[in-house]
Design an enzyme around this catalytic site. Structure first.
Site, mmCIF file in Angstrom:
data_model
loop_
_atom_site.group_PDB
_atom_site.id
_atom_site.type_symbol
_atom_site.label_atom_id
_atom_site.label_comp_id
_atom_site.label_asym_id
_atom_site.label_seq_id
_atom_site.Cartn_x
_atom_site.Cartn_y
_atom_site.Cartn_z
ATOM 1 N N SER A 159 -10.892 -0.200 2.247
ATOM 2 C CA SER A 159 -10.363 -0.604 3.635
ATOM 3 C C SER A 159 -9.864 0.643 4.073
ATOM 4 O O SER A 159 -9.288 1.322 3.489
ATOM 5 C CB SER A 159 -9.209 -1.403 3.435
ATOM 6 O OG SER A 159 -9.408 -2.566 2.798
ATOM 7 N N ARG A 191 0.752 -1.199 0.083
ATOM 8 C CA ARG A 191 -0.137 0.133 0.029
ATOM 9 C C ARG A 191 0.756 1.059 0.032
ATOM 10 O O ARG A 191 0.408 2.115 0.691
ATOM 11 C CB ARG A 191 -0.901 0.108 1.359
ATOM 12 C CG ARG A 191 -2.144 -0.971 1.167
ATOM 13 C CD ARG A 191 -3.171 -0.492 0.098
ATOM 14 N NE ARG A 191 -4.305 -1.294 0.306
ATOM 15 C CZ ARG A 191 -4.663 -2.484 -0.290
ATOM 16 N NH1 ARG A 191 -3.451 -3.285 -0.899
ATOM 17 N NH2 ARG A 191 -5.664 -3.152 -0.049
ATOM 18 N N GLU A 244 -5.787 4.430 6.017
ATOM 19 C CA GLU A 244 -5.376 4.365 4.378
ATOM 20 C C GLU A 244 -5.751 5.406 3.640
ATOM 21 O O GLU A 244 -4.886 5.849 2.831
ATOM 22 C CB GLU A 244 -5.962 3.028 4.040
ATOM 23 C CG GLU A 244 -5.296 2.643 2.525
ATOM 24 C CD GLU A 244 -5.834 1.427 2.028
ATOM 25 O OE1 GLU A 244 -6.841 1.302 1.432
ATOM 26 O OE2 GLU A 244 -4.937 0.209 2.171
HETATM 27 N N1 EPU Z 1 -11.754 -10.734 9.086
HETATM 28 C C1 EPU Z 1 -12.023 -10.708 10.169
HETATM 29 N N2 EPU Z 1 -13.372 -9.824 10.485
HETATM 30 C C2 EPU Z 1 -13.607 -9.038 9.321
HETATM 31 C C3 EPU Z 1 -12.865 -8.738 8.649
HETATM 32 C C4 EPU Z 1 -11.854 -9.720 8.050
HETATM 33 O O1 EPU Z 1 -11.971 -11.681 11.176
HETATM 34 O O2 EPU Z 1 -14.384 -7.994 9.516
HETATM 35 C C5 EPU Z 1 -10.571 -11.666 8.743
HETATM 36 C C6 EPU Z 1 -10.871 -12.468 7.688
HETATM 37 O O3 EPU Z 1 -11.670 -13.639 7.944
HETATM 38 C C7 EPU Z 1 -9.511 -12.740 7.257
HETATM 39 C C8 EPU Z 1 -8.551 -11.650 7.359
HETATM 40 O O4 EPU Z 1 -9.371 -10.990 8.287
HETATM 41 O O5 EPU Z 1 -8.859 -13.904 7.853
HETATM 42 C C9 EPU Z 1 -8.297 -10.783 6.112
HETATM 43 O O6 EPU Z 1 -9.572 -10.283 5.822
HETATM 44 P P1 EPU Z 1 -9.734 -10.301 4.235
HETATM 45 O O7 EPU Z 1 -9.328 -11.334 3.423
HETATM 46 O O8 EPU Z 1 -11.388 -9.930 3.936
HETATM 47 O O9 EPU Z 1 -8.505 -9.176 3.769
HETATM 48 P P2 EPU Z 1 -8.167 -7.821 4.373
HETATM 49 O O10 EPU Z 1 -7.026 -7.965 4.900
HETATM 50 O O11 EPU Z 1 -9.095 -7.252 5.332
HETATM 51 C C10 EPU Z 1 -7.014 -6.968 2.261
HETATM 52 C C11 EPU Z 1 -7.134 -5.626 1.448
HETATM 53 C C12 EPU Z 1 -8.183 -5.489 0.675
HETATM 54 C C13 EPU Z 1 -8.441 -6.688 -0.242
HETATM 55 C C14 EPU Z 1 -8.402 -8.084 0.354
HETATM 56 C C15 EPU Z 1 -8.298 -9.368 -0.360
HETATM 57 C C16 EPU Z 1 -5.801 -4.041 2.901
HETATM 58 C C17 EPU Z 1 -6.068 -2.794 3.882
HETATM 59 N N3 EPU Z 1 -6.944 -4.494 2.401
HETATM 60 O O12 EPU Z 1 -8.303 -6.768 3.063
HETATM 61 O O13 EPU Z 1 -8.253 -4.427 -0.163
HETATM 62 O O14 EPU Z 1 -9.604 -6.550 -1.071
HETATM 63 O O15 EPU Z 1 -7.176 -7.949 1.231
HETATM 64 O O16 EPU Z 1 -6.843 -9.455 -0.862
HETATM 65 O O17 EPU Z 1 -4.769 -4.516 2.643
HETATM 66 C C18 EPU Z 1 -8.922 -1.861 -0.127
HETATM 67 O O18 EPU Z 1 -7.687 -1.746 -0.086
HETATM 68 O O19 EPU Z 1 -9.843 -1.295 -0.150
HETATM 69 C C19 EPU Z 1 -9.410 -3.527 -0.082
HETATM 70 C C20 EPU Z 1 -10.649 -3.724 -0.183
#
Ligand code: EPU
Length: 334
Positions: free
Chosen positions: A234, A163, A330
């Site tokens: 995010s 990022r 972010e």
């Molecule tokens: N999780 C929870 N509760 C929640 C959300 C997530 O327990 O409310 C857990 C999920 O179960 C999972 C982990 O956290 O084990 C990661 O969640 P997720 O796969 O949804 O991805 P993220 O890390 O929350 C990142 C990016 C997203 C991208 C996804 C998929 C960042 C800041 N965000 O989110 O990017 O779509 O991975 O690769 O790195 C964005 O930047 O706007 C964005 C949506």
């Protein structure tokens, strides 16, 4: 370029739908018009606007908001291993992804449905489902707003990280990205490391379009459509902590999702930390954290910058108190 407008409402130009007024506003649809703009505004006065999908706007923006509307996309070169696609900064990102897929060119499918423009994508090295811009990037052109000179940036020069890129550094000067060249592999292999994606595509080797369809289905299932529920994706970075910190947290909270990084540090899932603090689906004033993905801050209608600040501060304080981890927002603030 149309005229330079005064006192323009930016609510429709930011996906958080914050009411903000720009002192001056113009649309850049031809690069040659930049000379005229630079004659009237200094680099510090110019705020470059793409799709407005990663912005946290104040109620008043001084200076000029310059919306980049440069259009065009083309296959510029092919060699034995790659295709090079150049797209102008004002192209819609998802439209570019769909266009490459329609030509039969894989490589960008994991990045389907990300809001925003081509020019904004390298700024924070957007990434999703195991692929980030840096993985498909060849070079970009950008104008230095201080002297009007056009520069070419290679991947190394962009200093891509999670990022992050040189364009987010406060000391990097002020740049307006005009076009980005992507490098897509001729021999395509799917990137299915993200658990949900692999699960959806369990049978056989998928096509790029099938991967894109699966990514879109996953996104639609947990991320709010900004046209319906205003948000900026995010809202916090996933925090990257030292290995010892992650190990201590993991022993106390075995369910905490952790992602070891190449440099030995460990990325933590901010969404999980926020959910554990009771913020999933919780509202404060006119804003809150989304009920299907706690990392996404949503405007429930009528939120102003102060509402965002209140939710941001409350979530950060709770996560810090409970886990000792600092979260950083972010979206870019002008
Ligand atoms: N999780 C929870 N509760 C929640 C959300 C997530 O327990 O409310 C857990 C999920 O179960 C999972 C982990 O956290 O084990 C990661 O969640 P997720 O796969 O949804 O991805 P993220 O890390 O929350 C990142 C990016 C997203 C991208 C996804 C998929 C960042 C800041 N965000 O989110 O990017 O779509 O991975 O690769 O790195 C964005 O930047 O706007 C964005 C949506």
């Amino acid at each position: 370029m149309g005229a330079i407008l005064q006192d323009v409402d930016l609510q429709a130009h930011n996906t958080l739908a914050l009411p903000a007024r720009a002192e001056h506003f113009a649309v850049l649809d031809e690069l040659s018009l930049l000379d005229e703009i630079r004659a009237q505004f200094s680099a510090e006065q110019i705020h470059v606007l793409g799709g407005g999908s990663n912005l946290w706007l104040p109620e008043r923006v001084r200076g000029l908001v310059l919306q980049v509307a440069l259009k065009g996309k083309t296959l510029t070169r092919e060699d034995a291993d790659h295709r090079y696609i150049t797209a102008s900064a004002g192209e819609n990102w998802h439209d570019l992804v769909l266009w490459t897929l329609a030509q039969g060119w894989g490589g960008l499918e994991n990045l389907s449905l990300i809001p925003g423009t081509v020019g904004a994508a390298p700024v924070q090295n957007v990434g999703a489902y195991g692929v980030e811009i840096a993985d498909r990037f060849h070079s970009l052109t950008a104008v230095n707003l201080d002297d009007g000179q056009l520069h070419i940036f290679t991947a190394d020069m962009c200093q891509f990280a999670y990022r992050h890129s040189i364009f987010k550094r406060p000391d990097a000067g002020r740049w307006l990205i005009t076009a980005v060249t992507f490098r897509l592999p001729r021999v395509w292999t799917p990137v299915l490391g993200y658990g949900d994606l692999a699960a959806r595509l369990a049978s056989g080797i998928p096509t790029p379009v099938e991967v894109a369809d699966a990514v879109m289905a996953i996104r639609r299932s947990k991320l709010p459509d900004p046209a319906v529920i205003p948000n900026a994706g995010s809202f916090f970075h996933n925090p990257v902590v030292e290995q010892e910190v992650a190990a201590a947290l993991k022993s106390r909270y075995p369910a905490l999702p952790v992602y070891p990084q190449a440099d030995g540090r460990v990325k933590l899932a901010a969404g999980w930390l926020i959910e554990q603090c009771g913020w999933k689906g919780r509202t404060l004033g006119h804003a809150g954290m989304f009920d299907k993905q706690a990392l996404v801050l949503v405007n429930h209608g009528g939120a102003v910058s102060a509402d965002i600040a209140a939710v941001c501060a409350a979530v950060r304080a709770d996560v810090l108190t409970r886990f000792g981890v600092s979260l950083n927002p972010e979206p870019i603030r002008w």
